[in-house]
Design a protein around this motif. Sequence first.
Motif, PDB file in Angstrom:
ATOM      1  N   ASN A 198       8.627  14.939  -1.792  1.00 19.05           N
ATOM      2  CA  ASN A 198       8.284  13.556  -2.073  1.00 19.05           C
ATOM      3  C   ASN A 198       8.875  13.042  -3.376  1.00 19.05           C
ATOM      4  N   ALA A 199       9.181  13.934  -4.318  1.00 20.23           N
ATOM      5  CA  ALA A 199       9.923  13.504  -5.504  1.00 20.23           C
ATOM      6  C   ALA A 199      11.298  12.996  -5.098  1.00 20.23           C
ATOM      7  N   ALA A 232      12.551   8.984  -5.196  1.00 14.78           N
ATOM      8  CA  ALA A 232      13.791   8.635  -5.896  1.00 14.78           C
ATOM      9  C   ALA A 232      14.724   7.866  -4.976  1.00 14.78           C
ATOM     10  N   VAL A 233      14.866   8.306  -3.732  1.00 20.26           N
ATOM     11  CA  VAL A 233      15.732   7.596  -2.787  1.00 20.26           C
ATOM     12  C   VAL A 233      15.220   6.185  -2.550  1.00 20.26           C
ATOM     13  N   LEU A 234      13.934   6.029  -2.450  1.00 20.62           N
ATOM     14  CA  LEU A 234      13.352   4.720  -2.167  1.00 20.62           C
ATOM     15  C   LEU A 234      13.590   3.713  -3.288  1.00 20.62           C
ATOM     16  N   ARG A 235      13.547   4.177  -4.571  1.00 21.11           N
ATOM     17  CA  ARG A 235      13.530   3.196  -5.658  1.00 21.11           C
ATOM     18  C   ARG A 235      14.454   3.487  -6.843  1.00 21.11           C
ATOM     19  N   ARG A 236      14.962   4.681  -6.998  1.00 18.25           N
ATOM     20  CA  ARG A 236      15.675   5.010  -8.228  1.00 18.25           C
ATOM     21  C   ARG A 236      17.189   4.971  -8.032  1.00 18.25           C
ATOM     22  N   PRO A 237      17.960   4.857  -9.121  1.00 15.63           N
ATOM     23  CA  PRO A 237      19.426   4.864  -9.028  1.00 15.63           C
ATOM     24  C   PRO A 237      19.933   6.189  -8.461  1.00 15.63           C
ATOM     25  N   TRP A 238      21.120   6.153  -7.888  1.00 14.84           N
ATOM     26  CA  TRP A 238      21.657   7.352  -7.237  1.00 14.84           C
ATOM     27  C   TRP A 238      21.810   8.545  -8.169  1.00 14.84           C
ATOM     28  N   PRO A 239      22.191   8.376  -9.445  1.00 12.07           N
ATOM     29  CA  PRO A 239      22.239   9.559 -10.318  1.00 12.07           C
ATOM     30  C   PRO A 239      20.873  10.243 -10.457  1.00 12.07           C
ATOM     31  N   VAL A 240      19.793   9.463 -10.465  1.00  9.78           N
ATOM     32  CA  VAL A 240      18.462  10.056 -10.530  1.00  9.78           C
ATOM     33  C   VAL A 240      18.166  10.795  -9.232  1.00  9.78           C
ATOM     34  N   VAL A 241      18.558  10.210  -8.111  1.00 22.73           N
ATOM     35  CA  VAL A 241      18.375  10.885  -6.823  1.00 22.73           C
ATOM     36  C   VAL A 241      19.082  12.238  -6.839  1.00 22.73           C
ATOM     37  N   ALA A 242      20.310  12.247  -7.339  1.00 24.87           N
ATOM     38  CA  ALA A 242      21.083  13.490  -7.363  1.00 24.87           C
ATOM     39  C   ALA A 242      20.408  14.536  -8.247  1.00 24.87           C
ATOM     40  N   ARG A 243      19.920  14.133  -9.428  1.00 24.43           N
ATOM     41  CA  ARG A 243      19.257  15.091 -10.310  1.00 24.43           C
ATOM     42  C   ARG A 243      17.975  15.628  -9.688  1.00 24.43           C
ATOM     43  N   GLY A 265       0.814  -1.212   0.000  1.00 22.06           N
ATOM     44  CA  GLY A 265       0.000   0.000   0.000  1.00 22.06           C
ATOM     45  C   GLY A 265       0.846   1.259   0.000  1.00 22.06           C
ATOM     46  N   PHE A 266       0.263   2.352   0.464  1.00 27.25           N
ATOM     47  CA  PHE A 266       0.996   3.622   0.558  1.00 27.25           C
ATOM     48  C   PHE A 266       1.882   3.593   1.796  1.00 27.25           C
ATOM     49  N   ASP A 267       2.995   4.330   1.741  1.00 26.08           N
ATOM     50  CA  ASP A 267       3.953   4.251   2.844  1.00 26.08           C
ATOM     51  C   ASP A 267       4.064   5.582   3.572  1.00 26.08           C
ATOM     52  N   ASP A 268       4.526   5.502   4.817  1.00 23.13           N
ATOM     53  CA  ASP A 268       4.590   6.704   5.639  1.00 23.13           C
ATOM     54  C   ASP A 268       5.908   7.456   5.494  1.00 23.13           C
ATOM     55  N   VAL A 269       6.763   7.038   4.566  1.00 25.45           N
ATOM     56  CA  VAL A 269       7.942   7.854   4.243  1.00 25.45           C
ATOM     57  C   VAL A 269       7.491   9.037   3.394  1.00 25.45           C
ATOM     58  N   PHE A 302       2.152  11.788   2.227  1.00 25.92           N
ATOM     59  CA  PHE A 302       1.019  12.393   1.528  1.00 25.92           C
ATOM     60  C   PHE A 302       1.510  13.233   0.373  1.00 25.92           C
ATOM     61  N   PHE A 303       0.791  13.166  -0.731  1.00 27.46           N
ATOM     62  CA  PHE A 303       0.987  13.924  -1.961  1.00 27.46           C
ATOM     63  C   PHE A 303       2.088  13.306  -2.826  1.00 27.46           C
ATOM     64  N   GLY A 304       1.666  12.802  -3.973  1.00 22.23           N
ATOM     65  CA  GLY A 304       2.603  12.114  -4.845  1.00 22.23           C
ATOM     66  C   GLY A 304       2.937  10.723  -4.354  1.00 22.23           C
ATOM     67  N   GLU A 305       2.096  10.190  -3.454  1.00 23.94           N
ATOM     68  CA  GLU A 305       2.359   8.877  -2.863  1.00 23.94           C
ATOM     69  C   GLU A 305       2.160   7.731  -3.845  1.00 23.94           C
ATOM     70  N   GLU A 306       1.571   8.018  -5.006  1.00 18.61           N
ATOM     71  CA  GLU A 306       1.197   6.948  -5.929  1.00 18.61           C
ATOM     72  C   GLU A 306       2.387   6.312  -6.648  1.00 18.61           C
ATOM     73  N   GLU A 307       3.443   7.074  -6.917  1.00 21.78           N
ATOM     74  CA  GLU A 307       4.499   6.551  -7.789  1.00 21.78           C
ATOM     75  C   GLU A 307       5.228   5.368  -7.184  1.00 21.78           C
ATOM     76  N   ARG A 308       5.605   5.447  -5.922  1.00 23.39           N
ATOM     77  CA  ARG A 308       6.334   4.328  -5.316  1.00 23.39           C
ATOM     78  C   ARG A 308       5.496   3.060  -5.362  1.00 23.39           C
ATOM     79  N   LEU A 309       4.202   3.164  -5.067  1.00 24.53           N
ATOM     80  CA  LEU A 309       3.333   1.997  -5.124  1.00 24.53           C
ATOM     81  C   LEU A 309       3.233   1.465  -6.544  1.00 24.53           C
ATOM     82  N   ALA A 310       3.101   2.357  -7.516  1.00 25.34           N
ATOM     83  CA  ALA A 310       3.011   1.927  -8.910  1.00 25.34           C
ATOM     84  C   ALA A 310       4.266   1.172  -9.328  1.00 25.34           C
ATOM     85  N   LEU A 311       5.425   1.673  -8.946  1.00 22.95           N
ATOM     86  CA  LEU A 311       6.675   1.009  -9.291  1.00 22.95           C
ATOM     87  C   LEU A 311       6.753  -0.381  -8.669  1.00 22.95           C
TER      88      LEU A 311
END
Length: 319
Positions: free
Chosen positions: A213-214, A218-229, A160-164, A167-176
């Motif tokens: 939340n962007a 990114a920290v939760l699921r994306r590569p570090w270069p994406v996190v940095a950008r 489900g949705f996570d408490d990290v 709220f707001f933009g919570e959908e992407e991590r779940l979708a991934l």
Amino acid sequence: MRVTVVVASRNRRRELERSLPHHEGPVILLDNGSSDGTAPAVRRDLPHVEVVELGRNLGAPARNIGVRLAGTPYVAFADDDSWWAKGALTRAAGVLDAHPRLAVLAGRVLVGARERPDPICAAMAAAPLGSEPDLPGPSVLGFLACGAVVRRDAYLAAGGFDDVVFFFGEEERLALDLAAAGWGLAYVPDVVAHHHPSPSRDPRGRRILAARNAVLTAVLRRPWPVVARTALAAARGGPEGRRGLCGAAARLPAALAGRRGLPPPVEAARRRLGGAPQPPPVSSPSPRPPATRFGSTPDPGATAGPRPQWGHPGRLRRW
């Protein structure tokens, strides 16, 4: 009815008085610690609505409690200022029955009295990664929660949705995570939700949350270069972006604890959407996409590629 409507709300009694009577079938209201008399008013005026008082603000993860309580195979989310069109949930159940790999049906969201499509709808309809043969519409990697119907078991298996993000933009991590588990997500425009944004919304606060939340997603699921950008985009995003970045820093330990990389096909699909994640739209009665300081083009937010070829649908693979 094979769909339960789950609504999470806090201090939006007036909006609920308008929206809740529109819903068909069972409705569960999660009250996130309201102080405006929401719970007793709904119990008195709408006794068919199951009210769960949480006593504090759990944010978007409050919906997880509603999904667990639902006695139907499918759950439709709604905000306190949104509702599903007549017959929409019957249609959604039929689509989900006919497409057993579909975990999220992203419907068309009409905004305001003039019923202009939310800008995200056009982005989902024009999904650059195409449609999969076993799904009912263009594949997506994101959605608007107030316009989504989910397969209950898949949602719960993905956490489900996570408490990290909270709220707001919570959908992407779940979708991934759903895509990583082999589930499908698709845009189905003939399933319609109405959204009349509350006048009490705080656009500035939402832009801060969008930046925060962007970065966290990114920290939760994306590569570090994406996190940095993504972090750099927030830092360059004016006072609101910088405040969002500070907010992300405060939640960084929790995000790092939950970090795991995506399987290559899902990461490749997400990369095809463009660079660093953009903040989600801040819905307003205007049909125009809101301007952001994170880039000139809003991220479609929401498109997925070909069917992942790993894992079993419904079983969240740990990677």
